[in-house]
Write an enzyme that holds these catalytic residues in place. Structure first.
Site, PDB file in Angstrom:
ATOM      1  N   SER A 118      76.582  48.998  76.307  1.00  0.00           N
ATOM      2  CA  SER A 118      77.272  49.580  77.456  1.00  0.00           C
ATOM      3  C   SER A 118      77.247  48.585  78.601  1.00  0.00           C
ATOM      4  CB  SER A 118      76.555  50.869  77.877  1.00  0.00           C
ATOM      5  OG  SER A 118      77.012  51.335  79.127  1.00  0.00           O
ATOM      6  N   TYR A 144      70.444  57.124  80.547  1.00  0.00           N
ATOM      7  CA  TYR A 144      71.484  56.412  79.799  1.00  0.00           C
ATOM      8  C   TYR A 144      71.339  54.901  79.993  1.00  0.00           C
ATOM      9  CZ  TYR A 144      76.148  55.001  78.255  1.00  0.00           C
ATOM     10  OH  TYR A 144      77.193  54.396  77.604  1.00  0.00           O
TER      11      TYR A 144
END
Length: 257
Positions: A146, A159
């Site tokens: 990510s 996250y």
């Protein structure tokens, strides 16, 4: 006729988290490149749906749900794939979750679920499939990292921590398994609108992402396929331990106006 470096004909691929969003796009993209693909997730109806799309492309597949929270389920998936195909050449670990919340208010259960899915789930997936690849002397493991593997994002601490860990895990396992012919890499998507983030992107956060992305738009999930095919193909035989950003220039960006 010379075989293209990017031709995956005859390869066997498994995409865990391959029934929705980014994982589904990658599963279908690998099939389009010639691979036989098993796209899996927890919901049988979603597994059946992606399997039908793979079969429509003339590829072989299996319908076998699996859960990244459950090592036994991943080992069972591996076993049925090895029984059906004899080997697995490519594994993509694409399952992921997120939740936006102020960190001081975050419940430990939510923290644990996100880390267990996004980081430990990747490790469970690789741990299930790597032994047969090592025994075979070749294999491609591809994770989904990510932007949060590189930069901090507001109010998604779990996250961000999980995806930074995916980056570290990618490097660590690439070093450990390279002598056995197994490469370990990851794709780091920029901002792609999926069911995971669609509501978040409708507000100020989405506008800020657009401002910080030089291309001025969100990505389309099919734009991740090229990176996945590359990492799975003979074009990447000497590439391991890398995170390939597909982000419209986000990470390169400083001032955009």
């Amino acid at each position: 006729m010379t075989r293209s470096l990017f031709d995956l004909s005859g390869r066997i691929a498994v995409v865990v988290g391959g029934t929705t969003g980014i994982g589904r796009a990658i599963a279908l993209g690998l099939a389009d490149a010639g691979a036989n693909v098993v796209g899996t997730g927890r919901r049988r109806e979603a597994v059946d749906a992606v399997a039908s799309e793979i079969e429509q492309r003339g590829r072989r597949t299996l319908r076998h749900p699996a859960d990244v929270h459950d090592s036994a389920s991943l080992r069972a998936l591996r076993n049925v794939c090895l029984e059906a195909f004899g080997r697995v050449d490519i594994v993509v670990a694409a399952a992921g979750v997120t939740k936006r919340v102020a960190s001081v208010d975050m419940a430990e259960a939510d923290w644990n679920q996100i880390l267990d899915t996004n980081t430990t789930g990747v490790f469970r997936t690789y741990q299930a499939f790597a032994p047969s690849m090592i025994a075979h002397g070749s294999g491609r493991l591809i994770g989904v990292a990510s932007l949060a593997s590189f930069v901090g994002l507001q109010e998604v601490a779990a996250y961000t921590a999980s995806k930074a860990a995916v980056a570290g895990l990618t490097r660590a396992l690439s070093v450990e398994w390279a002598p056995h012919g197994v490469t370990v890499n990851a794709i780091a998507p920029g901002v792609f609108e999926t069911d995971l983030n669609r509501e978040i992107l409708k507000g100020p956060r989405g506008r800020e992402f657009l401002m910080r992305t030089p291309m001025g738009r969100f990505g389309r999930v099919d734009e991740l396929v090229g990176a996945a095919v590359y990492l799975a193909s003979d074009a990447a035989t000497f590439v391991t331990g890398q995170l390939i950003a597909v982000d419209g220039g986000f990470l390169a960006s400083g001032v955009n106006q």
